[in-house]
Each structure stands twice: as C-alpha cells, then as structure tokens.
Design a protein around this motif. Structure first.
Motif, mmCIF file in Angstrom:
data_model
loop_
_atom_site.group_PDB
_atom_site.id
_atom_site.type_symbol
_atom_site.label_atom_id
_atom_site.label_comp_id
_atom_site.label_asym_id
_atom_site.label_seq_id
_atom_site.Cartn_x
_atom_site.Cartn_y
_atom_site.Cartn_z
ATOM 1 N N PRO A 1 2.120 43.854 12.732
ATOM 2 C CA PRO A 1 2.256 44.709 14.133
ATOM 3 C C PRO A 1 3.800 45.065 14.042
ATOM 4 O O PRO A 1 4.665 44.586 13.257
ATOM 5 C CB PRO A 1 1.958 43.522 15.139
ATOM 6 N N VAL A 2 4.063 46.036 14.988
ATOM 7 C CA VAL A 2 5.408 46.587 15.481
ATOM 8 C C VAL A 2 5.615 45.609 16.790
ATOM 9 O O VAL A 2 4.909 45.502 17.718
ATOM 10 C CB VAL A 2 5.434 47.806 15.773
ATOM 11 N N PHE A 3 6.823 44.766 16.687
ATOM 12 C CA PHE A 3 6.918 43.829 17.718
ATOM 13 C C PHE A 3 8.547 43.826 18.000
ATOM 14 O O PHE A 3 9.168 43.942 17.080
ATOM 15 C CB PHE A 3 6.493 42.326 17.584
ATOM 16 N N ILE A 4 8.710 43.088 19.047
ATOM 17 C CA ILE A 4 9.988 42.727 19.303
ATOM 18 C C ILE A 4 10.095 41.455 20.288
ATOM 19 O O ILE A 4 9.285 41.517 21.227
ATOM 20 C CB ILE A 4 11.109 43.806 19.652
ATOM 21 N N ARG A 5 10.822 40.525 20.237
ATOM 22 C CA ARG A 5 11.032 39.293 21.167
ATOM 23 C C ARG A 5 11.113 39.654 22.687
ATOM 24 O O ARG A 5 11.760 40.770 22.718
ATOM 25 C CB ARG A 5 12.103 38.173 20.682
ATOM 26 N N LYS A 6 11.079 38.907 23.528
ATOM 27 C CA LYS A 6 11.129 39.224 24.994
ATOM 28 C C LYS A 6 12.285 38.650 25.278
ATOM 29 O O LYS A 6 12.817 39.096 26.537
ATOM 30 C CB LYS A 6 9.896 38.630 25.810
ATOM 31 N N PHE B 1 18.099 42.336 12.963
ATOM 32 C CA PHE B 1 17.203 42.237 11.699
ATOM 33 C C PHE B 1 15.754 42.455 12.096
ATOM 34 O O PHE B 1 14.898 43.485 11.659
ATOM 35 C CB PHE B 1 17.284 40.795 11.123
ATOM 36 N N GLU B 2 15.482 41.917 13.138
ATOM 37 C CA GLU B 2 13.853 42.011 13.565
ATOM 38 C C GLU B 2 13.703 43.398 14.267
ATOM 39 O O GLU B 2 12.980 44.206 13.946
ATOM 40 C CB GLU B 2 13.594 41.090 14.783
ATOM 41 N N TYR B 3 14.533 44.064 14.930
ATOM 42 C CA TYR B 3 14.602 45.291 15.395
ATOM 43 C C TYR B 3 14.489 46.298 14.300
ATOM 44 O O TYR B 3 13.756 47.241 14.453
ATOM 45 C CB TYR B 3 15.763 45.645 16.382
ATOM 46 N N LEU B 4 15.563 46.182 13.429
ATOM 47 C CA LEU B 4 15.541 47.318 12.349
ATOM 48 C C LEU B 4 14.238 47.106 11.499
ATOM 49 O O LEU B 4 13.809 48.068 11.120
ATOM 50 C CB LEU B 4 16.611 47.039 11.527
ATOM 51 N N LEU B 5 13.721 45.972 10.960
ATOM 52 C CA LEU B 5 12.498 46.075 10.469
ATOM 53 C C LEU B 5 11.309 46.554 11.130
ATOM 54 O O LEU B 5 10.589 47.385 10.591
ATOM 55 C CB LEU B 5 12.060 44.505 9.892
ATOM 56 N N ASN B 6 11.344 46.450 12.255
ATOM 57 C CA ASN B 6 10.083 47.036 13.213
ATOM 58 C C ASN B 6 10.291 48.666 13.287
ATOM 59 O O ASN B 6 9.555 49.492 13.303
ATOM 60 C CB ASN B 6 9.914 46.311 14.494
#
Length: 735
Positions: free
Chosen positions: A457-462, A224-229
C-alpha cells in the motif's frame, strides 16, 4: 431561558459552516485532525466484563434500560467521533441540542465523581434540564444516543486516548470566528482548554526519543517512509501517464502476462528502472518517455538509505533500528497486501511461527543470525506482532507448537495465547546470536520486496513516533481476529490507529485491474494519484520533521557520511575551509556558538540550502498554520549576497501575531547592543519579505567570529524569557 437556548442552537444546527470552522481552528492549533474518526471497540456492557470499568458501565446501561423499558438499543459495533487529533491523541465532540435529553441526564448522574472528563458534567446536566430534546425515531433513539456518548466519554479507559473533550454548539456562533484573527483563535483555544481536565499534547512511546540523536534518527526514518511511498505514487502516475515501450522484454514475455500492477516479485517495477535480473538480464525500459533514475525522489531515497545504513550499522541500538527499517520497507506491505491474497491463505500464521523457531527445534545448535537470515527472522517476528529487539516477558504463558495448521492468518492470530510463549522463548534464546555483520548487504532500498512498489500500500504513520512498538502492540492487542469481519477489515482496524493507508492493496483499489490493457484504458487514475500525492505531502508536513539538510548536518559529526551525498548536501555535511567571506564564515560562527553557549533550554539549529543563513530556534514556540517561517527565531546571516560585506545576527518576528512582542523587544535593542562586544550597529524592520519584522546587529565580515558568536548568545539570553512569558500569557506554545 429554554427559549433562548433553543434560539441559539437553531443557527448552529442549520449552519454547515460551523463544524467546518471548528475543524479549521483545531487544525491551526493542534495540527492534523481526523473528521468522523471511527473507533471499532466493543459497545455492549457484557463485552467489558474483563475491563475495570465494567461495573460502572453496566450500572449506567441498566439505568438507561429502566428509563423507558427499552432493553436492546445497541446496534453498532463501533463509535464515531466528530474530531480526532492523532498527535495529541484526543477526541473533540461538538454537541448539538439532540444530545441533551433526559436519557443523557440519567447517564451523567451515574458517572463516578473521580472520572476524568474533558468537559463539565454539571453544565451538561443543566443543559439537559433546559433543552429537554427528544427523538423517537426509532423509539429508543434517546437511550441509544446517550449510551454511545457514554462510550465516547470512556474512550480514555476503553481505547487508550488521552481525553474526550466536549464543546457545546450553542456556546457561540462558531462560523463567525476568524482563523486569521488572534483574538478569535485565543477565544477558541480557551473553550477547548478551559475544561476541568484539558487535553494536553502527550507523547508516549516504548522507544523514547530522549536525546537529540534519537530525534534525528526518527526524523530520518519518517523521511525514508515518506519518500518510498512518494515513489510508489510516482510509479503509478508514470504508468497511467506515460507511453509504454511495447518492445520491452518484460512486456513481450508471456509469463509476465503484461502485468503492470501486482507483478511477480515486483518484476514490472524492476523493468521500470531497467534493473538487471539474475539469469534473465534486462527487461526494460518499461516506459519510453520516463527516466526514473533521474527523479529527485530516487536520488533522495538513495542518499538517505546510505545514511540509515551507516546509522544502523554503527548504533548500539542497531537491532531496533533495523526492525524499523524492515517494517517500513517490507512488513507493512507483506501484512497488508500479501496475507490477504487467497493463494496465500495458508502461507502465513503457523508457517510464519515455524520459520521463526526453526533454529531451535529438536535442540539443534543455535547458529548466528546475520545478513539475509537475520532480515527474514525479523520480518517473521514483526508479522506476528512481536518486536524482536524488545525484552522477553518475564512470565511466559505455557505454550506449545501447534501440530496442525489452524487455517488462515487471522485465525492463527486469534489463538495468540496458545503460541506466543514459545515465540518469545525462542526469540530470547536467539537474541544473543543476532549480529550486525553483513547488514549492509540487506540495507538496500532497491533490492528485495520491490513488489511493494507495484502492489501497495501507499501509507504514512500518524504520529511522530517509532512505528515498530506501536505496530506490534496493535497487532498483538487486537481482539477481533476471530470475528466475522474480513481479514481486510480486521487489518484496517488493527493498523488504523498507527498508519494512514492512502492507497490500499492495488488488487483491491484498482478492482483487480493490473495488466497493460487496464492501464491504457484508465488514464484518469493519473490525476487521482496526484491528488493522493498532495495528501501524502500534507500528512508528512504535519509530522513536522527536520529538513533533510539539517539531518545530514547532524549526523556528519557522528558517522562517516555516505559518498553518494549530492554536492549541495556535501557543502553542508562536510568540513570546509574557512574563508574571510561567504558561508564558511557563518558556519564557523555557528559552530563556535553551539560549542560554547550555555542557553537553557537549548536552541535547535537549522541549515538552509542557500548557505547564507543559519537559524536557531526553540521548537516549543508556535508556528502559525504549522509553517516554519511563521514564527519567532534567531539567525546568523551572511549579507555578502546583498552586496554588503556584513555578518548579521538577528531575531525575526514573522506574522502579524508577533508584532506586539517584536515592538517590546525593539525597545530593548540599545540595552542589548551595549552588552555586545565591539559595539555593533543595530537596525530594525529591515524587511526583505512581506510580514517580517527583524532586529539586527551588524558586524563586518572580517570581525572576530568568537565575538559574533558571543553576541548571538547575548541576544538570545536577553530576549528569550521575555518572549516566552508573552507567549504563555497569550496562551500560545511555549517552553
């Protein structure tokens, strides 16, 4: 001896390819690698007075001062490390000759014997004795370098990493190692892990993923996080590449100032989708030659949002899951972008706390928290670094509600001790009144907080962990809120250990350019955004989450699946009539196998969109180059697609690394076949793809599915231990 060492070092210090090769090998073995990663932590000994390591650090610092009477050699308020492995949370230092000085030797000799280190201090002292490097520019450079190396060695105690591992640049000619050669990889792996305290992958999360269901819901959130960004980047690409519709009501309305980025309440993004706005109507379409509603990423987001909605509203742990949803969708944007705007300077901090406790001021009766009211409550909690689903600390510090606004958001956070007690107290009182009724109304990706799509921002967890506990810990534990750094710098430091910010606040990234004129005159940004999209894809792949189809399949047995699931996914997630041929047959066999097998450790199941194969695998077994198909696994395959009325169960060996074990298993093929019911045919090396060796057992597609499932269990039980021991001997991943 000294001359030989220096000769060995000369190559490495001139060769730029050596460090590049080390990074490539680290990536192949451990996944994501951060180069020259910066830890913003205190560096002066007096700043560690409240740390258990203060006495030993002060002792080392004093010894360095006495060496040549240089008393002030600390200049930086951070340390950079050569390589940081976020998934393992370890640091790798590549030590060249300049590190082996008399000052470094002095520091090492003061280390306590019980200090856990990722290298041999005795070896490093010997190297200091033999190399005797010296750097007098500036005059105190040796002391300075030695002290920063001390800080790096103590990072586990000072910054919470697992280990600092050191490798000596002169141990080998690193650039000659071949990333495609097994013996070279093995040699490098031994160098890294044959340390006194080798760094092993660890995963510590306040929200443990103990069950299979936990792991799949985490994977769903990461998707979900990846697709939103990804959609945020698609919006930017379309804006810089597309043709704007100058007749769009949004662009003709002077109140909108033709803002494409940082628009009021995300109005530009709404016009991009031509969404209906209450009391306004439709303001799009914004771009003539784009139809975002037909994008695959939009359809995937919509379907996944429905799955998350079902999962959250039916879970006993719904409050924690709802918090994760809001952090991804809203809070990262709000804290990273909105709090920094000058016009918002006094809108966050104390006002956030006042909104949080409004229900219990003046002994008012506590009402129910649900729907929009609950959403806003959780957002305010997270902005203050408080997990609203967590347990209230048993011992709260005395606190009171401030009567005057201390100023900016960071200033307020610096005074956390003064107000956190009252925040926790009121959250504890309100938790019993938090209800999941009406949550569906606020679990919508395309409603509320749409400004995140045109402001960043455009982000993704580490890491592959739930983000809420990590985020709250980072905000609450950060100790520089009252420093002279800008709020942006503070947020970068506070959040930097948990998320990768690929594009920050659009206001800052695009140098305050935001309107149509700026977009039209800067088309080159489209290509830049495409490169960032590739980086986002790569960082997502490194998190190694399950495929969407596999996630949908898992939840199909636990919750009512969303009606919007696409037809291809419906074939996976919904029950189908079983025919004598086709993919219904292998699904039936796989279901029987999953229900009845007693394999330990359990294997995981993967579904493919082609509906002709189902894979079972041990997740601990290695993936070469982090590619799922470069591994060893088991499959059930329907060969009707090749014109053969057969069901085949098989073990596959992909990549040249596994040829040896493949041949060993092949030698047992008849022994295994004799244990299987109905005496199936056996074939070896029936490759349909380059680099693939496979051992197959063939059944007619009319055979008893119970017996085929039983044969799959026999195949796995008679091969997995042999394979696992081989992997262990080769120092590769194993269970």
């Amino acid at each position: 001896m000294k001359r030989a060492v220096r000769k060995a070092m000369s190559h490495n210090e001139r060769c730029k390819d050596c460090k590049v090769r080390v990074k490539e090998l680290l990536e192949q073995l451990y996944g994501q690698v951060e180069l020259n990663y910066r830890f913003r932590i205190p560096t002066k000994p007096e700043e560690f007075r409240n740390n258990p390591q203060y006495e030993i650090l002060n002792e080392i610092y004093t010894a360095l001062q006495k060496y040549r009477n240089f008393n002030d050699f600390v200049r930086a308020s951070y340390v950079d490390v050569d390589f940081y492995l976020p998934d393992q949370n370890i640091v790798i230092e590549f030590d060249e000759s300049q590190h082996f000085t008399e000052a470094r030797r002095i520091a090492l000799l003061h280390y306590p014997e019980n200090l856990p280190l990722g290298f041999s201090p005795e070896k490093w002292v010997r190297l200091c004795d033999s190399i005797q490097a010296m750097d007098n520019d500036p005059p105190y450079r040796d002391e300075q370098r030695a002290w920063y190396d001390v800080i790096r060695d103590f990072l586990p105690q000072l910054a919470g990493i697992q280990k600092t591992v050191r490798i000596f640049a002169g141990d080998m000619t690193w650039c000659t190692l071949n990333t495609g050669k097994f013996e070279d990889i093995k040699k490098f792996k031994q160098t890294i892990e044959d340390n006194p305290n080798p760094a092993k992958p660890t995963k510590i999360s306040p929200w443990p993923t103990k069950t299979e269901n936990d792991r799949y819901i985490l994977d769903a959130f990461i998707w979900f996080e990846y697709l939103l960004n990804k959609l945020k980047l698609q919006y930017l690409i379309d804006c810089f590449e597309g043709t704007f519709n100058l007749e769009a009501p949004y662009l003709k309305n002077p109140q909108n100032e033709q803002k494409i980025l940082n628009s009021r309440n995300g109005r530009a993004f709404k016009a991009y989708f031509n969404m209906h706005i209450r009391n306004v109507g439709y303001e799009g379409p914004l771009i003539k030659d784009r139809n975002p509603g037909e994008l695959k990423v939009v359809k995937d987001i919509t379907e996944l949002n429905e799955l998350l909605k079902q999962s959250i509203t039916t879970s006993d742990n719904w409050l924690a899951l709802f918090s994760e949803y809001l952090l991804i969708k809203t809070v990262v944007h709000e804290i990273y972008v909105d709090t920094v705007y000058e016009e918002n300077k006094l809108k966050y901090g104390l006002p956030t706390l006042e909104d949080l406790i409004v229900e219990t001021k003046n002994n008012e009766k506590i009402s129910l928290f649900q729907g929009k009211k609950l959403r806003d409550y959780i957002i305010n909690s997270l902005l203050l670094g408080i997990d609203p689903s967590g347990n209230t600390p048993s011992q709260l510090q005395k606190a009171h509600l401030m009567h005057s606004n201390p100023g900016s958001f960071d200033r307020f956070l610096s005074q956390r001790k003064e107000w956190v007690g009252i925040a926790y107290r009121d959250i504890g009182k309100n938790q019993p009144n938090m209800k999941k009724e009406n949550l569906a109304s606020v679990l919508q990706w395309d409603r509320n907080s749409l400004c995140a799509f045109d402001a960043g921002p455009v982000f993704i967890r580490k890491r592959k962990e739930f983000l809420v506990p990590l985020f709250c810990q980072s905000i609450s534990m950060y100790d520089k809120w009252n420093s002279t750094l800008s709020l942006r710098e503070k947020l970068d430091e506070a959040m930097g250990n948990d998320v990768n910010i690929l594009v920050g606040s659009y206001w800052e990234y695009f140098l305050e350019g935001q309107n149509l004129n700026f977009i039209e005159n800067n088309k080159h940004y489209a290509e830049i955004m495409r490169k960032i999209e590739k980086e986002l894809d790569a960082r997502f792949q490194a998190l190694d989450v399950a495929e969407l189809a596999e996630i949908y399949h898992h939840f199909s047995g636990h919750i009512e699946m969303p009606r919007s699931i696409s037809s291809s996914q419906k074939q996976i997630t919904r029950a189908k009539p079983v025919s004598s041929q086709g993919n219904g047959r292998i699904n039936q066999i796989a279901d029987i196998f999953e229900k009845k097998n007693t394999i330990l450790p359990p294997v995981k199941r993967r579904i493919f969109n082609n509906h002709t194969q189902i894979r079972f695998y041990h997740p601990e077994w290695p993936k070469i180059d982090n590619k799922p198909n470069q591994s060893i696994y088991y499959e059930i395959n329907d060969w009707n697609c090749y014109g053969k009325k057969e069901i085949r169960i098989e073990i596959q060996f992909w990549n040249e690394f596994f040829v040896e074990i493949g041949e060993k298993i092949h030698e047992k093929s008849e022994f295994i076949r004799n244990k299987m019911p109905q005496n199936p045919s056996v074939e070896w090396n029936t490759t349909t793809s380059a680099g693939l060796n496979r051992l197959q057992y063939l059944y007619q597609d009319t055979a008893n599915p119970e017996q085929i499932a039983q044969s799959m269990e026999i195949l796995i039980k008679n091969t997995q231990e042999m394979i696992n021991e081989w992997l262990k001997a080769k120092l590769m991943g194993h269970y």
